[in-house]
Design an enzyme around this catalytic site. Structure first.
Site, PDB file in Angstrom:
ATOM      1  N   SER A 106     -16.154 -19.978 -16.835  1.00 49.62           N
ATOM      2  CA  SER A 106     -14.882 -19.717 -17.515  1.00 49.62           C
ATOM      3  C   SER A 106     -13.732 -20.420 -16.799  1.00 49.62           C
ATOM      4  CB  SER A 106     -14.626 -18.206 -17.553  1.00 49.62           C
ATOM      5  OG  SER A 106     -13.359 -17.932 -18.108  1.00 49.62           O
ATOM      6  N   SER A 107     -12.928 -21.153 -17.574  1.00 49.25           N
ATOM      7  CA  SER A 107     -11.737 -21.793 -17.007  1.00 49.25           C
ATOM      8  C   SER A 107     -10.674 -20.715 -16.791  1.00 49.25           C
ATOM      9  CB  SER A 107     -11.199 -22.863 -17.964  1.00 49.25           C
ATOM     10  OG  SER A 107     -12.125 -23.894 -18.121  1.00 49.25           O
ATOM     11  N   GLY A 165      -7.296 -18.532 -25.331  1.00 43.76           N
ATOM     12  CA  GLY A 165      -6.964 -17.958 -26.620  1.00 43.76           C
ATOM     13  C   GLY A 165      -6.374 -16.568 -26.479  1.00 43.76           C
ATOM     14  N   ASN A 175     -18.502 -15.253 -19.529  1.00 41.40           N
ATOM     15  CA  ASN A 175     -18.778 -16.682 -19.466  1.00 41.40           C
ATOM     16  C   ASN A 175     -19.142 -17.049 -18.034  1.00 41.40           C
ATOM     17  OD1 ASN A 175     -18.942 -19.408 -19.854  1.00 41.40           O
ATOM     18  ND2 ASN A 175     -16.776 -19.725 -20.282  1.00 41.40           N
ATOM     19  N   SER A 182     -12.221 -16.428 -23.585  1.00 44.08           N
ATOM     20  CA  SER A 182     -13.140 -16.789 -22.514  1.00 44.08           C
ATOM     21  C   SER A 182     -14.582 -16.685 -23.004  1.00 44.08           C
ATOM     22  CB  SER A 182     -12.929 -15.862 -21.318  1.00 44.08           C
ATOM     23  OG  SER A 182     -13.850 -16.164 -20.293  1.00 44.08           O
ATOM     24  N   GLY A 183     -15.340 -17.745 -22.757  1.00 44.87           N
ATOM     25  CA  GLY A 183     -16.729 -17.757 -23.168  1.00 44.87           C
ATOM     26  C   GLY A 183     -16.968 -18.369 -24.526  1.00 44.87           C
ATOM     27  N   THR A 205     -13.873 -25.256 -22.671  1.00 43.13           N
ATOM     28  CA  THR A 205     -14.001 -26.309 -21.660  1.00 43.13           C
ATOM     29  C   THR A 205     -15.036 -27.345 -22.067  1.00 43.13           C
ATOM     30  OG1 THR A 205     -13.377 -24.735 -19.932  1.00 43.13           O
ATOM     31  CG2 THR A 205     -14.503 -26.730 -19.231  1.00 43.13           C
ATOM     32  N   GLU A 246      -5.942 -12.807 -26.039  1.00 43.92           N
ATOM     33  CA  GLU A 246      -6.774 -11.870 -25.291  1.00 43.92           C
ATOM     34  C   GLU A 246      -6.251 -10.451 -25.422  1.00 43.92           C
ATOM     35  OE1 GLU A 246      -8.556 -14.690 -21.707  1.00 43.92           O
ATOM     36  OE2 GLU A 246      -7.203 -13.034 -21.219  1.00 43.92           O
TER      37      GLU A 246
END
Length: 1367
Positions: A206-207, A426, A203, A154-155, A159, A428
């Site tokens: 973030s998606s 990804g 982020n 994330s971040g 996206t 985590e």
């Protein structure tokens, strides 16, 4: 000694150091000096510290180009590119590594897209557009579906990368229909971001779900539609947000737009009012206007079409979820009951009965074998039930929106192929990891396995294609970890089994895990201090998972009674969300958390049913996710994958700040280091034979160079590298083990350094000898001048001594003579006095004896007459009377005669002066006429010299005909007036041409498209502009007849005929377009020249003025023709651009015009186009030959010189813009030697301009940006003084890209680049990075009258224009 190595460091991960002492086998301690100068000892472990790459290889576009492939080299290369060069993209074999800059960069504009379109992947700098272009090209070339897999935590920018990839496809492919499908595909992004993205601590956008978008193409590879699958939506965010985080964007957009009239019924307010949006305490994102984002979301819904009627319904459901979150429960265990206002609003918005919803929020139905009980629930259970209902509604709404987005993007045209873009989370790992992290890491295990197999497969294919011995490469296989998760009796199986147990709990499930896998599977461990957690050794790292909440999240429980209340709603959209829940869920088409499962062939998917109430058909979240993941892997395995790994450089969102620890964690997690390891295990460095020969030619002696490049390379390598296992010879390439290229680079650098020393020695010796000779010559010269000076001084002394003696002699003589003279004069004076005295005495004596009176009278009379005579002669102006004397009369007569003579002379002079003035005036007139004639002859001569020999002969003949005609006209002036009138009438009739009116349109089209009127034939054999003259004389005949209809029909047919000729396939031929541009301009000039307007007639001959149009004003048609000429000019520019475009980059940048100045640097897996001139490769000579061809064609067609200058200016602008744009996008081209090549190439183009006498066309000025860039590559770049003239966005880009090709070139210091950026802060230059290569300069058509006489024009019979006749 002096070898540079990497040593581990707890802060920077790896530090650079230098060996101070040679290493010997058996040494346990290495003596090192760190970069900061500190000396220390390093205790050697099992392996020696990794070696550093040569500086020449640092900052390469492809990590596989590094000679030493290991973790510190990868990390350092990424850091140098990111921090020093501000480059966020780097290749690592088949992977594109993208580092989030946390800053807007000007590298995603349409000009950048156009620059990457059609280019080979290795030819341009790494970019997401290069990956997208490669996927698009392979889809068209190999007829195989493609996938772009974008992953990262994330971040990291997943996206954004996926969005830019889709934008690239939409831009380069266009739409197959008028519905602008590409715009709809892009419009789906704002909708999905608003309902699926949220702010997290890492982020701002973030998606919180994974998605796989299939972009469909037809047979012509144009976008026809798209299809989306989603994975594992984070539903828990709807009801809970951690500190400094937000809920999904759509909720805050609604609250920010609450004041809109259409939203009044939703009874919304500030985001801080709702429980579901205020928990994070951060309702606002810096720099984001939620109200504006809401407008963008609604516009996207409108663009998709089928969303327009559902917009308010969607917002109504979302508002209901917000109000549901504000429902509170009293602290009574017996019969909890919610407050009224929020629930009332929720029921009104959902269209359900208040009493039923209030009842089932506080109660639960328990069913046994015989009876059914309704039991009140506690406050905690009531809150959990409320939150579960909110999550369930939102998940179903999310699925419904995805379904309708797919319907909007669905196409009725048959899909030929597709490119899938996977934007997925990804690997985590957090302090507390739960079910969501478990599923995410499970998905990454599957993707990593697929990635490893693909990389391994590519390596194997490369070796087999080159026919070199294949050795098995050992790489990490994570199948045991996948089996631990998904196999029978694996973690997911045990979890589903525990969910089915009536009294199953997280604790009992944990015990089952320990009993099944502990001490039996090496990848499974139990924490020492916890009985409610377990550890899995993933491919990236160990992760500890907390068992608490696993069962609840896997079951995804929602009370059946609450769902039944919602199904009884009168709100149609709400009913649609739950209408499919009665159906049985297919095990092969389910997706995680109710996401839409789409097959690769069908666009319309089966509905997901996460809230299904039939327990025997209920699928757990884990089961659904496993099925959807298998489906995804099937899709990816059926496509050609392309990988984008997004890296988050720091956790604080600081722009261009690199945290080595965080970067290494992600590099290990995303598989980049595994790619490096697989490459390093085999032969990572690969050179073609030509590239190797070009780079290492300096290591060969003349006798080693053979005609066969392959054999030459083999012979040299066998001498340089004795261990044959370190390299292999393939069919087209040489394969090297890790470190061998660095060794070869060292040998090459040593050889060049030795050569440089020898050159320096020779040059310095020559300079010192020159200096000695100069000094010796100067010393001799000085001696000569000193001795000469001394001699001159001695001679001067002698001269002065002699002069002094002479002066003394004459002075003494003068003194003596003076004394003598005085004595002589005194003596003579005394003698004179004495003699006078004696004479007077004698005279006195005589006088006394003579008669004195008579003698006295005679003397006085004589003296008076003499005085009067002298008085009259002294003044001629005196007036004399006749009575005075006779001398006065004589003088008067003499004066009168003298005056008469003077008057006669004056009259003669006046007459001669007048005759001379008249003669001078006539001579001046003759001189002026001769000058005019001379100028006219010089102009004609200059025009003739510009023409080819055949056209020159034709022009001279025409000139002679015109001269003879003018002489005849002069002779005709002498004829009687009646005879001249008759001849004039006949001559006027002879030069008129008539065309049959009934065949006008057809005939004009035949004139324009006649097979005999081919450009080359007309230009070579006939006079330039013949079609234009023919067409104008037709117009003149219609004007002579005063036929308005014929004039209009003629001009309209002419314009349409020219357009028709240029519209067919010949419109892509430069000769054809140039031919008709020239004739259109000449026709336009003829209409002006013979219009009768004074401004256009001043250059005409009297005879040409007699040919002017008399009845019609064709100014309106002149404007139409001018517009047509502009269109033809633009078509001409497009044609020449299409011809030049493939030549420019190869000829101006890649080809080494000056051979040997720069060698090819080592490249990675993405091979560049070779700069060696192979057969079929364009060179600078190719460009100049093409320019000569263009210029020759335009001259042959008689194009106006001013128009030729404008075309040349446009050509040179295209060459300069395309060259500069590619230079700015290619790091391998930014070096000192390449700057020299560019300067030389530009000088050749300038020489061409001088040869063609086009230096004043403005073409040279269009190359100025390219010249400045080339100069920048060559100038010194260190001090502040060097930065004075370096101030533009392009210059900063060039400095960042500057890459030494040899070790003797110096890198640009970061401090120097920062100085340039500081100077740019106050400037307001355009932020555009690239030049607009499609820009066309405004064209003008200066009036250029023709000296050709119309009566001399003949129409050859070979043209087949028999329908045109003279009258």
């Amino acid at each position: 000694q002096y070898a540079r190595v990497w040593i581990p460091d707890p802060e920077e991960v790896w530090k650079s150091a230098e060996l101070l002492k040679d290493y010997k086998p058996g040494d346990k301690v290495l003596q090192l000096r760190l970069e900061e100068g500190k000396v220390g000892l390093y205790v050697k472990s099992e392996e020696l510290p990794p070696l550093r790459n040569p500086d020449i290889l640092v900052g390469e576009n492809d990590l596989t180009a590094l000679s030493y492939l290991h973790e510190p080299a990868v990390l350092h290369n990424l850091k140098v590119r990111f921090i020093d060069s501000k480059l966020i993209y780097t290749y690592c074999g088949i992977v594109l590594v993208a580092i989030n800059p946390y800053e807007q960069l000007p590298i995603y504009g349409e000009d950048i897209i156009n620059a990457y379109s059609g280019q080979n992947m290795g030819d341009m700098d790494p970019h997401i557009f290069a990956v997208a272009e490669e996927a698009y090209k392979q889809m068209a070339r190999d007829e195989r579906n493609q996938s772009i897999i974008v992953s990262g935590e994330s971040g990291a920018g997943k996206t954004v990368s996926a969005k830019y990839a889709m934008r690239y496809f939409a831009t380069v492919s266009g739409s197959a229909s008028e519905a602008n499908v590409e715009e709809k595909v892009l419009a789906s992004n704002p909708i999905m971001e608003s309902i699926g993205n949220a702010k997290t601590t890492r982020n701002d956008n973030s998606s919180r779900f994974g998605k796989y978008i299939e972009i469909g193409f037809d047979k012509r590879y144009r976008i026809i539609g798209a299809n989306m699958r989603t994975y594992l939506l984070e539903k828990s965010r709807v009801v809970f947000q951690a500190e400094e985080e937000r809920n999904y964007h759509i909720f805050y957009q609604l609250c920010a737009s609450a004041a809109l009239p259409e939203f009044k019924t939703l009874r919304l307010g500030n985001a801080n009012y709702f429980h579901y949006t205020k928990q994070g305490g951060s309702p606002v994102i810096d720099g984001v206007d939620d109200a504006k984002e809401m407008v963008n979301t609604r516009q996207a819904c409108t663009l998709l079409g089928n969303f327009d009627s559902y917009q308010m319904g969607i917002f109504r459901i979302l508002a209901g979820i917000l109000h549901l979150g504000n429902v509170e429960f009293a602290s009574r265990d017996s019969d909890s009951c919610p407050k009224h206002d929020p629930l009332t609003i929720f029921c009104d918005l959902m269209g359900v009965e208040y009493e039923e919803m209030a009842h089932w929020l506080c109660h639960r139905k328990l069913a046994t074998a015989t009876e059914t009980y309704i039991k009140p629930i506690s406050k905690l259970h009531a809150i959990n039930a409320r939150d579960a209902l909110a999550k369930h509604i939102y998940a179903n709404l999310f699925n419904w929106i995805v379904d309708h987005v797919n319907k909007a993007l669905h196409s009725t045209v048959k899909q030929h192929s597709f490119i899938g873009v996977l934007d997925i989370y990804g690997f985590e790992t957090f302090e507390i990891n739960s079910f969501e992290q478990f599923c995410i890491n499970y998905a990454n295990e599957k993707l990593q396995q697929q990635f490893n197999m693909h990389v391994f497969k590519l390596e194997q294919e490369e070796y087999m294609k080159e026919q070199i011995p294949w050795t098995l490469i050992d790489f990490y296989d994570n199948q045991p970890c996948i089996n631990l998760i998904e196999a029978k009796m694996g973690i997911l199986d045990l979890l589903d089994e525990e969910c089915k147990m009536p009294k199953g709990s997280d604790d009992t499930w944990a015990q089952k895990l320990y009993n099944t896998h502990l001490n039996k599977c090496a990848l499974f461990e139990k924490p020492r201090l916890s009985n409610k957690a377990f550890i899995i050794k993933h491919f990236a790292d160990k992760v500890e998972y907390q068992c608490e909440g696993f069962l609840e999240k896997n079951k995804d429980t929602v009370y059946e009674e609450q769902i039944k209340v919602l199904k009884s709603s009168k709100f149609k959209l709400l009913l649609e969300l739950f209408q499919d829940e009665e159906k049985v869920l297919s095990p092969t088409s389910a997706t995680a958390s109710g996401r839409v499962p789409l097959s690769r062939t069908a666009v319309k998917p089966a509905k997901a049913r996460p809230g299904q109430t039939s327990k025997e058909h209920k699928k757990t979240v884990g089961h659904q996710f496993r099925n959807s993941l298998h489906l995804l892997m099937e899709t990816l395995n059926a496509t050609t994958p392309h990988y984008v790994r997004c890296i988050k450089p720091n956790d604080f969102k600081f722009p261009f700040t690199f945290d080595e620890k965080r970067a290494v964690q992600q590099l290990r997690a995303c598989g980049v280091l595994e790619t490096i390891r697989i490459s390093a295990a085999g032969f990572p460095s690969r050179w073609t034979y030509q590239e190797f020969f070009s780079r290492y030619r300096v290591l060969m002696k003349q006798r080693d160079v053979l005609g066969d490049r392959k054999q030459t390379c083999k012979n040299v390598l066998e001498k340089l590298i004795l261990d044959k296992d370190k390299y292999q010879f393939g069919k087209t390439k040489i394969f090297f083990r890790a470190g061998q290229v660095a060794y070869l680079e060292k040998i090459r650098a040593d050889k060049l350094r030795a050569a440089c020393i020898r050159i320096q020695k020779t040059i310095r010796g020559w300079l010192m000898r020159k200096k000695y000779v100069r000094m010796r010559k100067a010393a001799i010269t000085i001696q000569r001048y000193v001795r000469g000076y001394q001699a001159r001084c001695y001679a001067k002394f002698l001269r002065r001594t002699r002069a002094a003696i002479t002066i003394q002699k004459f002075q003494r003589m003068y003194v003596v003579r003076k004394r003598y003279q005085c004595m002589r004069d005194a003596t003579i004076a005394l003698q004179a006095l004495l003699r006078g005295y004696m004479a007077r005495n004698n005279y006195q004596m005589v006088r006394n004896q003579s008669v004195l009176p008579l003698h006295s009278n005679f003397i006085s009379t004589y003296l008076q007459d003499e005085a009067a005579l002298w008085c009259s002669l002294g003044s001629l102006k005196c007036v004399c009377t006749p009575s005075e004397n006779l001398g006065c009369d004589f003088l008067s007569v003499f004066l009168q005669l003298l005056l008469n003579f003077l008057r006669l002379l004056e009259s003669q002079l006046q007459s001669q002066k007048k005759s001379h003035e008249n003669e001078l005036e006539s001579l001046r007139g003759e001189i002026q006429s001769l000058k005019e004639e001379n100028n006219r002859q010089q102009q004609l001569l200059a025009q003739n010299l510009q023409l080819p020999p055949e056209a020159r002969i034709e022009a001279s003949l025409q000139h002679e005909i015109t001269r003879l005609t003018n002489e005849n006209l002069v002779r005709a002036m002498m004829l009687p007036e009646q005879a001249w009138g008759f001849l004039q009438f006949c001559f006027l009739q002879l030069q008129c041409i008539t065309v049959s009116s009934e065949f006008m349109d057809d005939k004009i089209t035949r004139v324009c498209s006649s097979q005999e009127l081919k450009p080359r034939g007309v230009a070579v054999n006939l006079i330039p502009g013949l079609p234009a003259y023919i067409l104008f004389m037709c117009v003149r005949h219609a004007d002579y007849l005063n036929d308005d209809q014929k004039v209009r029909s003629l001009l309209t047919s002419t314009i349409n005929g020219i357009k028709k000729v240029l519209k067919v396939s010949l419109g892509d031929d430069f000769e054809t377009v140039s031919f008709w541009l020239s004739n259109t301009c000449r026709f336009l000039h003829c209409l002006k020249q013979y219009s009768g307007e004074e401004g256009f007639m001043k250059h005409n001959t009297p005879r040409q003025n007699e040919h002017c149009l008399t009845n019609f004003d064709l100014a309106e048609y002149r404007q139409v023709l001018s517009d047509l000429a502009i269109q033809i000019y633009q078509q001409l520019v497009r044609v020449l651009e299409n011809i030049l475009q493939p030549m420019i980059v190869s000829g101006m940048l890649e080809h080494e015009t000056i051979q040997g100045v720069s060698g090819v640097k080592p490249t990675g897996l993405r091979k560049r186009t070779s700069s060696i001139a192979d057969e079929g490769t364009y060179t600078l000579d190719s460009i100049i030959r093409q320019l000569n061809s263009f210029h020759s064609v335009m001259c042959q067609h008689g194009m106006d010189p001013e128009l030729i200058k404008q075309v040349v200016k446009q050509m040179f602008y295209i060459i300069g813009a395309v060259t500069l744009n590619n230079l700015l996008l290619r790091k391998d081209m930014c070096s000192w030697s390449k700057g020299m090549q560019i300067r030389y190439n530009v000088s050749q183009l300038e020489e061409w301009l001088r040869d063609k006498n086009l230096m004043n066309s403005g073409a040279k000025e269009t190359l100025e940006p390219l010249i400045q860039a080339a100069q920048l590559l060559q100038v010194k770049k260190k001090t502040d003084e060097d930065a004075e003239n370096c101030c533009s966005l392009q210059i900063v880009k060039v400095l960042n890209l500057y890459t030494p090709v040899n070790e003797f070139e110096e890198r640009v210091l970061v401090s120097f680049i920062r100085t340039i950026q500081l100077r740019l802060r106050d400037r307001k230059d355009s932020p555009q990075l690239l030049m607009d290569a499609k820009h066309i300069f405004p064209v003008t058509f200066p009036f250029n009258p023709s000296s050709l006489a119309l009566e001399t024009i003949q129409i050859p019979a070979s043209l087949g224009l028999g329908f045109i006749s003279r009258v």
